[in-house]
Design a protein around this motif. Structure first.
Motif, short mmCIF file in Angstrom:
data_model
loop_
_atom_site.label_atom_id
_atom_site.label_comp_id
_atom_site.label_asym_id
_atom_site.label_seq_id
_atom_site.Cartn_x
_atom_site.Cartn_y
_atom_site.Cartn_z
N ALA A 136 27.31 4.83 -9.44
CA ALA A 136 27.85 4.91 -10.79
C ALA A 136 28.15 3.53 -11.36
O ALA A 136 27.91 3.26 -12.55
N GLU A 137 28.67 2.65 -10.53
CA GLU A 137 28.98 1.30 -11.00
C GLU A 137 27.72 0.50 -11.30
O GLU A 137 27.68 -0.29 -12.25
N LYS A 138 26.67 0.71 -10.51
CA LYS A 138 25.39 0.06 -10.80
C LYS A 138 24.83 0.58 -12.12
O LYS A 138 24.29 -0.20 -12.93
N TYR A 139 24.94 1.87 -12.36
CA TYR A 139 24.49 2.47 -13.63
C TYR A 139 25.25 1.87 -14.80
O TYR A 139 24.65 1.52 -15.84
N ALA A 140 26.56 1.71 -14.67
CA ALA A 140 27.36 1.10 -15.73
C ALA A 140 26.89 -0.32 -16.00
O ALA A 140 26.84 -0.76 -17.16
N ASP A 141 26.52 -1.03 -14.96
CA ASP A 141 26.03 -2.39 -15.11
C ASP A 141 24.68 -2.41 -15.84
O ASP A 141 24.43 -3.29 -16.67
N LEU A 142 23.82 -1.44 -15.55
CA LEU A 142 22.53 -1.35 -16.22
C LEU A 142 22.71 -1.14 -17.73
O LEU A 142 21.99 -1.73 -18.54
N ILE A 143 23.67 -0.30 -18.09
CA ILE A 143 23.92 -0.05 -19.51
C ILE A 143 24.48 -1.29 -20.19
O ILE A 143 24.13 -1.60 -21.34
N LEU A 144 25.34 -2.02 -19.48
CA LEU A 144 25.90 -3.24 -20.03
C LEU A 144 24.78 -4.25 -20.33
O LEU A 144 24.80 -4.94 -21.36
N LYS A 145 23.80 -4.32 -19.44
CA LYS A 145 22.69 -5.26 -19.63
C LYS A 145 21.68 -4.77 -20.66
O LYS A 145 21.00 -5.59 -21.29
N ASP A 146 21.54 -3.45 -20.81
CA ASP A 146 20.58 -2.89 -21.77
C ASP A 146 21.21 -1.71 -22.49
O ASP A 146 21.10 -0.57 -22.04
N PRO A 147 21.90 -1.96 -23.61
CA PRO A 147 22.61 -0.89 -24.34
C PRO A 147 21.71 0.25 -24.82
O PRO A 147 22.22 1.32 -25.18
N LYS A 148 20.39 0.05 -24.83
CA LYS A 148 19.50 1.14 -25.27
C LYS A 148 19.69 2.37 -24.38
O LYS A 148 19.46 3.51 -24.81
#
Length: 306
Positions: free
Chosen positions: A177-189
């Motif tokens: 879940a934390e990795k997923y949150a990081d992915l969204i932070l890097k790519d808001p799309k």
């Protein structure tokens, strides 16, 4: 003294049906896993009425109301991930009635299957009205999953992984879940992939689950894990399902692109076959096929501008 919980149950909700919520919470109240072993987080995602004043959680010793003002299911999930105190997160929709042993089985799977990073189970439907016969080919889009054997995969491809759990009752390890949150932070799309108000965009749950495979873990679906999915009458109406088909086609296409599987337009012979198949359909099937194609085209045009 409060010990770190085994599990964090996260309910993300926007203007929920009260009588559904009563059933959802009653099922949680009577879980076989004792209350001391799990926490309950109710994330109120900008509901018109503040849910903390509407819904009583005093029956659970480690329950919290959390208000997330930024509208959208993804933002509500991210808030739940941030607030959760355990290593295993269980996302429960506000129309999911868990089996009494759901949380106990989640904990056992987490312990016995360390290679699995995201998993789910049987999603049995409870319809408010009997579904019309013509809806049968579209019902799997309503988060209904019934299967006869356990499945798991560690393939990162959304088209090749045959064991991706959906959002209803989704279980993930905190590290995923934390990795997923990081992915969204890097790519808001990525944050556009889920429900937002009246929009029926989706696939954020698939993105979250597949993040487990990005980390070298796997996804799984387990027969012994089960819940009842409450489905109101309006979700069986043609207008709703047409909108859902279009939104799902759009979201799935965008997710593929975000995960490095950018779709291509069909070749000439494939387009000819599509036209042939289209004219063999009845009028309703044509409407649904047009909705699917419209969703794909909208996503394809958007992707081409990235």
């Amino acid at each position: 003294m409060f010990m770190q919980p085994y599990l964090s149950v996260i309910i993300c909700s926007h203007n929920p049906r009260v009588h559904y919520y009563e059933r959802v919470l009653k099922a949680l109240e009577f879980q076989t896993l004792t209350d001391e072993r799990w926490e309950l987080l109710l994330v109120d995602n900008a509901s018109d009425k503040v849910l903390a004043s509407e819904i009583d959680l005093n029956w659970h010793p480690y329950a919290r109301h959390i208000r997330e003002e930024q509208l959208g299911l993804t933002h509500a999930r991210l808030r739940g991930i941030k607030e959760a105190q355990s290593d295993i997160l269980v996302f429960v929709d506000d129309d999911n009635v868990l089996d009494p042993d759901y949380l106990e089985i989640v904990f056992k799977i987490a312990k016995n299957w360390p290679i699995i990073g995201a998993w789910g189970g049987q999603l049995r439907p409870k319809f408010e009205i009997p579904p019309p016969a013509w809806t049968e080919e579209y019902l799997d889009m309503l988060a209904i999953r019934e299967f006869g054997r356990n499945k798991w995969s560690n393939l990162t491809s959304i088209l090749q992984n045959g064991a991706i759990p959906v959002g209803a009752g989704l279980c993930v390890r905190k590290v995923v879940a934390e990795k997923y949150a990081d992915l969204i932070l890097k790519d808001p799309k990525r944050s556009t992939l889920d429900r937002k108000g009246q929009r029926l965009t989706s696939c954020g749950d698939l993105d979250l689950a597949l993040t487990a495979c990005d980390l070298g873990l796997g996804t799984g679906q387990f027969t012994e894990l089960g819940l009842t999915h409450l489905i109101p009458a309006f979700r069986l109406q043609e207008d709703y399902l047409l909108k859902l088909v279009k939104s799902t086609a759009y979201s799935f296409t965008v997710l593929r692109a975000l995960r490095g599987e950018a779709p291509t337009l069909p070749c000439y012979s494939a387009r000819l076959y599509q036209k042939y198949a289209y004219w063999r359909m009845n009028s309703r099937q044509r409407r649904f096929e047009k909705a699917r194609q419209d969703g794909f085209t909208l996503a394809y045009q958007e992707i081409s501008t990235w």
